[in-house]
Write an enzyme that holds these catalytic residues in place. Sequence first.
Site, mmCIF file in Angstrom:
data_model
loop_
_atom_site.group_PDB
_atom_site.id
_atom_site.type_symbol
_atom_site.label_atom_id
_atom_site.label_comp_id
_atom_site.label_asym_id
_atom_site.label_seq_id
_atom_site.Cartn_x
_atom_site.Cartn_y
_atom_site.Cartn_z
ATOM 1 N N HIS A 70 -0.723 -6.749 7.932
ATOM 2 C CA HIS A 70 -0.204 -5.385 7.756
ATOM 3 C C HIS A 70 -0.597 -4.869 6.378
ATOM 4 O O HIS A 70 -0.597 -5.617 5.389
ATOM 5 C CB HIS A 70 1.318 -5.393 7.926
ATOM 6 C CG HIS A 70 1.928 -4.078 7.566
ATOM 7 N ND1 HIS A 70 1.526 -2.904 8.155
ATOM 8 C CD2 HIS A 70 2.882 -3.750 6.649
ATOM 9 C CE1 HIS A 70 2.216 -1.909 7.621
ATOM 10 N NE2 HIS A 70 3.038 -2.393 6.708
ATOM 11 N N ASN A 75 -0.776 2.964 3.903
ATOM 12 C CA ASN A 75 0.022 2.265 4.917
ATOM 13 C C ASN A 75 0.233 3.195 6.114
ATOM 14 O O ASN A 75 0.839 4.256 5.964
ATOM 15 C CB ASN A 75 1.364 1.865 4.289
ATOM 16 C CG ASN A 75 2.248 1.081 5.231
ATOM 17 O OD1 ASN A 75 1.926 0.908 6.409
ATOM 18 N ND2 ASN A 75 3.368 0.601 4.726
ATOM 19 N N CYS A 104 6.826 -1.412 10.566
ATOM 20 C CA CYS A 104 5.519 -2.029 10.266
ATOM 21 C C CYS A 104 5.210 -3.239 11.140
ATOM 22 O O CYS A 104 4.063 -3.678 11.215
ATOM 23 C CB CYS A 104 5.452 -2.415 8.796
ATOM 24 S SG CYS A 104 5.628 -0.970 7.734
HETATM 25 O O1 UT7 Z 1 5.458 -1.207 4.837
HETATM 26 C C1 UT7 Z 1 6.640 -0.800 4.269
HETATM 27 C C2 UT7 Z 1 7.117 -1.891 3.443
HETATM 28 N N1 UT7 Z 1 7.018 -1.533 2.074
HETATM 29 C C3 UT7 Z 1 6.450 -2.379 1.227
HETATM 30 O O2 UT7 Z 1 5.949 -3.399 1.598
HETATM 31 C C4 UT7 Z 1 6.488 -2.003 -0.224
HETATM 32 C C5 UT7 Z 1 6.709 -3.226 -1.070
HETATM 33 N N2 UT7 Z 1 6.821 -2.881 -2.487
HETATM 34 C C6 UT7 Z 1 5.765 -2.416 -3.202
HETATM 35 O O3 UT7 Z 1 4.673 -2.282 -2.685
HETATM 36 C C7 UT7 Z 1 5.969 -2.126 -4.674
HETATM 37 O O4 UT7 Z 1 7.252 -2.545 -5.053
HETATM 38 C C8 UT7 Z 1 5.781 -0.626 -5.020
HETATM 39 C C9 UT7 Z 1 4.324 -0.263 -4.916
HETATM 40 C C10 UT7 Z 1 6.609 0.250 -4.110
HETATM 41 C C11 UT7 Z 1 6.240 -0.366 -6.459
HETATM 42 O O5 UT7 Z 1 5.516 -1.201 -7.340
HETATM 43 P P1 UT7 Z 1 6.296 -2.023 -8.468
HETATM 44 O O6 UT7 Z 1 5.253 -2.742 -9.216
HETATM 45 O O7 UT7 Z 1 7.358 -2.837 -7.780
HETATM 46 O O8 UT7 Z 1 6.890 -0.884 -9.368
HETATM 47 P P2 UT7 Z 1 8.421 -0.518 -9.683
HETATM 48 O O9 UT7 Z 1 9.092 0.102 -8.508
HETATM 49 O O10 UT7 Z 1 9.083 -1.699 -10.305
HETATM 50 O O11 UT7 Z 1 8.238 0.598 -10.779
HETATM 51 C C12 UT7 Z 1 7.598 0.310 -12.032
HETATM 52 C C13 UT7 Z 1 7.476 1.627 -12.792
HETATM 53 C C14 UT7 Z 1 8.773 2.417 -12.834
HETATM 54 O O12 UT7 Z 1 8.844 3.085 -14.080
HETATM 55 P P3 UT7 Z 1 9.730 2.470 -15.288
HETATM 56 O O13 UT7 Z 1 11.150 2.423 -14.751
HETATM 57 O O14 UT7 Z 1 9.167 1.123 -15.558
HETATM 58 O O15 UT7 Z 1 9.525 3.465 -16.388
HETATM 59 C C15 UT7 Z 1 8.585 3.444 -11.769
HETATM 60 O O16 UT7 Z 1 9.338 4.606 -11.978
HETATM 61 O O17 UT7 Z 1 6.520 2.471 -12.146
HETATM 62 C C16 UT7 Z 1 7.103 3.739 -11.885
HETATM 63 N N3 UT7 Z 1 6.533 4.279 -10.668
HETATM 64 C C17 UT7 Z 1 5.441 5.066 -10.647
HETATM 65 N N4 UT7 Z 1 4.673 5.553 -11.624
HETATM 66 C C18 UT7 Z 1 3.633 6.331 -11.271
HETATM 67 C C19 UT7 Z 1 6.930 4.065 -9.387
HETATM 68 N N5 UT7 Z 1 6.128 4.718 -8.544
HETATM 69 C C20 UT7 Z 1 5.189 5.342 -9.292
HETATM 70 C C21 UT7 Z 1 4.097 6.156 -8.971
HETATM 71 N N6 UT7 Z 1 3.347 6.617 -10.006
HETATM 72 N N7 UT7 Z 1 3.768 6.474 -7.701
#
Ligand code: UT7
Length: 353
Positions: A280, A310, A112
Amino acid sequence: MRAVIAGSGSCIAPKLVTNDMLARIMDTSDEWIRERTGVEQRYFVEKGTSTTDLAEGAARRALEAAGLTGADLDAIVFATMTPDHFFPGCGGLLQHRLGMRPGPCFDIRQQCSGFIYGLELADLQIRAGKARTVLLVGAEVHSGFMPWREGSWARLDGHVDAPLAEGEWEVNTRTRHLSVLFGDAAAAVVLTAAEDGDRGVIDAMLFADGAEADKLCVPGVGFRHRPYVDDGQLARAEFVPVMDGRHVFRMATTRMAEAAQAILARNGLAVGDLRMVLMHQANRRINEYVQKALGLPEDKVVHNIHKYANTTAGTIPLLWDECVREGRVRPGDLVLMVAFGAGMTWGAALVRA
Ligand code: UT7
């Protein structure tokens, strides 16, 4: 000698996939994706289209905007993490397609942060007098990273009852926190040498720290393995990136704000001097944190993650191209670019349009 951005262009993949369409192949929802990331849709290529194909489209538009042709280029810098082949890199493939005479073609892979790294490399070629016209491309075809099989792609193509293979829904759901974030696109700028005036690349600051590389990486398909790819890795979907999303989120907010502040301080500039900040586009919430940390007013920040998701090395040149075409960035405007990505890598650049 300064490197001035003389033209830009972009090429978006043709296949529109909304969040609701993704919910046909995994357990996810438009609401979750929109609220957690700001992504509303993304575009994917048709099977068989490569990163170099998209890059060629973007490069031709950038050359046209600059009033140049491939024959005028002295060098190419090609940033991608999704090259057509393990080798050779895309730079030479693009050189041949554009009709550039044999010359240096750099393939760089800072994910990125690729465009900011590429900008520094292109600028240094010009400042050193080794090139007068350099094409810099950020291009990605992420769809190959997706573990989705034929049934999933058929559902995305509108065959909503297409059968999924055994376990396909589960694999798609297991990788959903990553797969929903990405889209396919390319964008390019042509940099030309200018001997006077204050336009052009003013400064760039680049950083890398491998200490936390495992927080966002592709665990399989590499020469740490012998052979570098095998059926076991494919069956375990180890060609799909793994990501500790929360950790990457925290690092991105901190490092992007730090890099922006550092480059402004090094150049004796303040937020008030900037016309626009191009961040980004990994997650709209990351950028809102950075905006707040820097005290940036709304009219200095632009987002397009809702349209394209992204696009890794493509995000910043895509934003640049849109801003220039919409008249939001005009000649003489000062623009700050800032990015964070896998590696971990990050950086910032100051450019006067
Ligand atoms: O350019 C590449 C660099 N990457 C980034 O900059 C990404 C940085 N991180 C993020 O953008 C966020 O951490 C994410 C968008 C990837 C995830 O968001 P989050 O608020 O950190 O969610 P999480 O991973 O803590 O997950 C929360 C919940 C989980 O369920 P439980 O365990 O609470 O039941 C996940 O399983 O959301 C669930 N979950 C989803 N649910 C529906 C994770 N992905 C999804 C999804 N749809 N796509």
